[in-house]
Design a protein around this motif. Sequence first.
Motif, mmCIF file in Angstrom:
data_model
loop_
_atom_site.group_PDB
_atom_site.id
_atom_site.type_symbol
_atom_site.label_atom_id
_atom_site.label_comp_id
_atom_site.label_asym_id
_atom_site.label_seq_id
_atom_site.Cartn_x
_atom_site.Cartn_y
_atom_site.Cartn_z
ATOM 1 N N ALA A 1 65.040 36.177 62.466
ATOM 2 C CA ALA A 1 65.562 37.377 63.136
ATOM 3 C C ALA A 1 66.331 37.004 64.398
ATOM 4 O O ALA A 1 67.334 37.639 64.726
ATOM 5 C CB ALA A 1 64.421 38.324 63.463
ATOM 6 N N GLN A 2 65.884 35.973 65.091
ATOM 7 C CA GLN A 2 66.609 35.524 66.282
ATOM 8 C C GLN A 2 67.976 34.976 65.910
ATOM 9 O O GLN A 2 68.938 35.122 66.665
ATOM 10 C CB GLN A 2 65.814 34.467 67.029
ATOM 11 C CG GLN A 2 64.623 35.000 67.766
ATOM 12 C CD GLN A 2 63.831 33.890 68.451
ATOM 13 O OE1 GLN A 2 64.006 32.720 68.153
ATOM 14 N NE2 GLN A 2 62.954 34.285 69.356
ATOM 15 N N GLY B 1 73.503 35.606 66.322
ATOM 16 C CA GLY B 1 74.773 34.923 66.098
ATOM 17 C C GLY B 1 75.637 35.649 65.089
ATOM 18 O O GLY B 1 76.863 35.737 65.252
ATOM 19 N N VAL B 2 75.017 36.181 64.062
ATOM 20 C CA VAL B 2 75.754 36.936 63.055
ATOM 21 C C VAL B 2 76.342 38.203 63.667
ATOM 22 O O VAL B 2 77.502 38.550 63.423
ATOM 23 C CB VAL B 2 74.840 37.285 61.861
ATOM 24 C CG1 VAL B 2 75.536 38.208 60.882
ATOM 25 C CG2 VAL B 2 74.375 36.020 61.175
ATOM 26 N N ILE B 3 75.570 38.872 64.493
ATOM 27 C CA ILE B 3 76.048 40.091 65.145
ATOM 28 C C ILE B 3 77.228 39.765 66.059
ATOM 29 O O ILE B 3 78.212 40.509 66.107
ATOM 30 C CB ILE B 3 74.901 40.769 65.923
ATOM 31 C CG1 ILE B 3 73.856 41.297 64.937
ATOM 32 C CG2 ILE B 3 75.417 41.890 66.806
ATOM 33 C CD1 ILE B 3 72.575 41.768 65.583
ATOM 34 N N ARG C 1 83.150 40.013 66.985
ATOM 35 C CA ARG C 1 84.447 39.336 67.167
ATOM 36 C C ARG C 1 85.395 39.670 66.021
ATOM 37 O O ARG C 1 86.594 39.862 66.231
ATOM 38 C CB ARG C 1 84.258 37.825 67.261
ATOM 39 C CG ARG C 1 84.210 37.355 68.689
ATOM 40 C CD ARG C 1 84.388 35.860 68.769
ATOM 41 N NE ARG C 1 83.052 35.293 68.858
ATOM 42 C CZ ARG C 1 82.698 34.120 68.418
ATOM 43 N NH1 ARG C 1 83.563 33.332 67.850
ATOM 44 N NH2 ARG C 1 81.457 33.698 68.540
ATOM 45 N N LEU C 2 84.852 39.723 64.814
ATOM 46 C CA LEU C 2 85.659 40.085 63.653
ATOM 47 C C LEU C 2 86.233 41.487 63.809
ATOM 48 O O LEU C 2 87.378 41.742 63.446
ATOM 49 C CB LEU C 2 84.800 39.998 62.391
ATOM 50 C CG LEU C 2 85.460 40.377 61.073
ATOM 51 C CD1 LEU C 2 86.537 39.366 60.711
ATOM 52 C CD2 LEU C 2 84.434 40.461 59.971
ATOM 53 N N VAL D 1 76.602 49.344 58.879
ATOM 54 C CA VAL D 1 76.040 49.454 57.535
ATOM 55 C C VAL D 1 75.787 48.068 56.960
ATOM 56 O O VAL D 1 74.739 47.814 56.347
ATOM 57 C CB VAL D 1 76.977 50.276 56.616
ATOM 58 C CG1 VAL D 1 76.546 50.176 55.161
ATOM 59 C CG2 VAL D 1 77.017 51.724 57.056
ATOM 60 N N LEU D 2 76.707 47.144 57.192
ATOM 61 C CA LEU D 2 76.526 45.778 56.712
ATOM 62 C C LEU D 2 75.288 45.137 57.334
ATOM 63 O O LEU D 2 74.490 44.502 56.637
ATOM 64 C CB LEU D 2 77.772 44.946 57.021
ATOM 65 C CG LEU D 2 77.745 43.496 56.575
ATOM 66 C CD1 LEU D 2 77.648 43.406 55.060
ATOM 67 C CD2 LEU D 2 78.969 42.773 57.081
ATOM 68 N N LEU D 3 75.110 45.324 58.637
ATOM 69 C CA LEU D 3 73.924 44.781 59.298
ATOM 70 C C LEU D 3 72.641 45.424 58.796
ATOM 71 O O LEU D 3 71.618 44.756 58.627
ATOM 72 C CB LEU D 3 74.041 44.950 60.810
ATOM 73 C CG LEU D 3 74.992 43.996 61.509
ATOM 74 C CD1 LEU D 3 75.111 44.343 62.984
ATOM 75 C CD2 LEU D 3 74.538 42.565 61.335
#
Length: 126
Positions: free
Chosen positions: A42-43, A47-49, A54-55, A68-70
Motif C-alpha cells: 500500500a505504501q 508512487g503510482v499515484i 503527472r500523467l 476510478v482507475l485507482l
Amino acid sequence: MVLIGLFGILAVLLAVQLKGMKPEYGIYLSLAAAVVIFAVGAQKLEGVIEVLSRLQQYLPVSAEYLQVLLKMVGITYLSEFAAGICKDAGYQAIGCQIEMFGKLMILALSMPIVMALMETLDTFLR
C-alpha cells in the motif's frame, strides 16, 4: 521485492513448523505476514499515484477517470488479499466469493467510463 519475497518465505516456513504443533498459530502467523506485506504494498501505491498525477498534467485526462482507475487497483488488491487469506485458512469457497465480488465491483465501477466511451464514439460516428 527481494526482501518481501524472503520475508514471505520465512513466514511460510515458520507457519509450517507451527502448524504441526498448533494449527491456529500457523494461520495467525501467515495472517500477520500478509498484513505486513499488504502494508508495504500500500505504501508503494504512493508512487503510482504520483505518476498518475503527472500523467494527468501531460494528457487531457479527466481526474475522475484516474480516480476510478485507482479505485479499481485498490479493489483488486484488497479482494486478492482477502481471498488469499481465506484460501490459506482453508475456506476456498469464501475466498472465491470475495474474488467474484471484487470483479463485480470493478465491473460496476467501470460502467460510467464505458458509457462515456460509447457516447464519444457515437459523437464521432455521426
